[in-house]
Scaffold this motif. Sequence first.
Motif, short mmCIF file in Angstrom:
data_model
loop_
_atom_site.label_atom_id
_atom_site.label_comp_id
_atom_site.label_asym_id
_atom_site.label_seq_id
_atom_site.Cartn_x
_atom_site.Cartn_y
_atom_site.Cartn_z
N ARG A 2 0.86 -1.19 0.00
CA ARG A 2 0.00 0.00 0.00
C ARG A 2 0.89 1.24 0.00
O ARG A 2 1.93 1.26 0.67
CB ARG A 2 -0.90 0.03 1.24
CG ARG A 2 -1.82 -1.14 1.39
CD ARG A 2 -2.78 -0.95 2.55
NE ARG A 2 -3.83 -0.01 2.20
CZ ARG A 2 -5.05 -0.38 1.83
NH1 ARG A 2 -5.36 -1.65 1.74
NH2 ARG A 2 -5.96 0.53 1.53
N VAL A 3 0.47 2.27 -0.74
CA VAL A 3 1.22 3.53 -0.77
C VAL A 3 0.32 4.63 -0.24
O VAL A 3 -0.86 4.72 -0.58
CB VAL A 3 1.70 3.85 -2.20
CG1 VAL A 3 2.39 5.21 -2.22
CG2 VAL A 3 2.65 2.76 -2.70
N HIS A 5 -0.06 8.85 0.56
CA HIS A 5 0.45 10.19 0.24
C HIS A 5 0.66 10.99 1.52
O HIS A 5 -0.22 11.10 2.36
CB HIS A 5 -0.55 10.95 -0.65
CG HIS A 5 -0.18 12.39 -0.83
ND1 HIS A 5 1.00 12.79 -1.42
CD2 HIS A 5 -0.83 13.53 -0.47
CE1 HIS A 5 1.06 14.11 -1.43
NE2 HIS A 5 -0.03 14.59 -0.85
N LEU A 56 -4.34 6.10 -3.99
CA LEU A 56 -3.44 6.09 -2.84
C LEU A 56 -4.23 6.25 -1.55
O LEU A 56 -5.36 6.73 -1.55
CB LEU A 56 -2.41 7.22 -2.96
CG LEU A 56 -1.57 7.27 -4.24
CD1 LEU A 56 -0.57 8.41 -4.15
CD2 LEU A 56 -0.86 5.95 -4.49
N TYR A 331 10.53 2.83 -9.70
CA TYR A 331 10.18 1.45 -9.37
C TYR A 331 11.42 0.66 -8.95
O TYR A 331 11.42 -0.02 -7.91
CB TYR A 331 9.51 0.75 -10.55
CG TYR A 331 9.39 -0.74 -10.35
CD1 TYR A 331 8.33 -1.28 -9.62
CD2 TYR A 331 10.35 -1.61 -10.86
CE1 TYR A 331 8.24 -2.65 -9.39
CE2 TYR A 331 10.27 -2.98 -10.64
CZ TYR A 331 9.21 -3.49 -9.91
OH TYR A 331 9.13 -4.85 -9.68
N ALA A 369 1.22 7.20 -9.25
CA ALA A 369 0.05 6.34 -9.03
C ALA A 369 -0.32 5.55 -10.28
O ALA A 369 -0.80 4.41 -10.19
CB ALA A 369 -1.13 7.19 -8.58
N TYR A 373 2.86 2.61 -9.09
CA TYR A 373 2.08 1.89 -8.07
C TYR A 373 1.51 0.57 -8.59
O TYR A 373 1.59 -0.46 -7.88
CB TYR A 373 0.98 2.80 -7.55
CG TYR A 373 0.31 2.34 -6.27
CD1 TYR A 373 0.90 1.39 -5.43
CD2 TYR A 373 -0.91 2.86 -5.89
CE1 TYR A 373 0.28 0.98 -4.25
CE2 TYR A 373 -1.54 2.47 -4.71
CZ TYR A 373 -0.94 1.52 -3.91
OH TYR A 373 -1.56 1.12 -2.75
N GLN A 377 2.12 -3.09 -6.71
CA GLN A 377 1.03 -3.94 -6.26
C GLN A 377 1.11 -5.32 -6.90
O GLN A 377 0.84 -6.34 -6.26
CB GLN A 377 -0.31 -3.28 -6.57
CG GLN A 377 -0.61 -2.05 -5.73
CD GLN A 377 -1.91 -1.38 -6.12
OE1 GLN A 377 -2.14 -1.10 -7.30
NE2 GLN A 377 -2.76 -1.15 -5.15
#
Length: 388
Positions: A2-3, A5, A56, A331, A369, A373, A377
């Motif tokens: 999970r990210v 902000h 996010l 990444y 995102a 992201y 995931q």
Amino acid sequence: MRVWHFTETAYPYLPPEEDFESIRITLPNRYFDPVKGAELYNRYLDEWLIAEDEGLDIIVNEHHQTATCIDPAAPLILSALARQSTKARLLILGNPLANRKNPVRVAEEMAMIDVLSHGRLEVGFVRGVPYEVLPANSNPARMNERMWEAIDLINEAFTRHDGPFSFEGDFFHFRNVNIWPRPYQQPTPPIWVSSTSPGGARKIGTYGYRLATFLTGFDGTRKVYDSYREGWRSAGLGDDIPTDRLSYSGMVYTADTEEEAYAGAEKLLWYVTSNKVPAHLANPPGYVPTAANLQIMRGAEHPLKAFQQQPSVEKAIEKGIMFAGTPDQVYNQIKRMYDYVGGFGNFLMMGQAGFLEHDETVAGIQKFAREVYPRLQADFPGTRISGY
């Protein structure tokens, strides 16, 4: 993975650094323009909601009497977000419990936000930074003990539902605890505690709470995580540690080109380069253990101190406190950190700081995102690491 902000809601419009002794605690509030402040509050709220729209989650924190963070009451900001947002998890990291006189009030505030958000709250607790001992009128000694006693009291307040109970500790004494409302999530919302030291992380591990560590870089983070794992196993919680118990926070800026990304990342560095604080505020007597103070006297420095003297985006990336570049580069930088420290399930992304403007912040959030992201995931979907 999970990210989340993250912004520290800074007020960067300050006089030249040589004109003031400290950006924290003693900086006269005549430098704060309420009109600009109002614009910043609304802007930061908008950015959290844009981050939610991009998939996010949201993290807020608080600090006191400082231009580095103009959110002195994170529960207030979080309550606004609880009503305005609809799907993001809401992490407060956190409530500085060692400076709080009434932990029961904290339990009430957190339970109310959990109900208001329909169970999206993640409750975070922190000891409190050394600079804020003075304005809190606190005793810097035994702050860790006060924090842990407060956590125990709050946890009991969350989970006791049969009427009033009394609490008699070393620091807190309450004759009648019976919070209304009680939390939406049962038995409690997820509990987080922050630490940047191995000793603190080990204790958090014995409780099984989620650990968050900030800007500790490659080696520092691995030591913190390994200590957490030792604490987890020593408490008999199992051999496999769920990766959702481990979190790392770093500065992030993603763009189409490395040049654009580094320009944004350069503005994020304000977060670590602007922290001008005199020694008597940074290390009040009793806050740091004696052994650590001896190391300081012998010349040991905080890992960020040398970096602050000659900061650069490249050095920040090398140390693992910054992740900046094209989507592929960001990444790979996060993956390198993940592999080096043995994995983590939460990444607290500082995507705004200092003079990074609204459009730049939004562009960085959206690029991350949409193009980084999803890969995180897909490649790190699990919550457990076997055999580490």
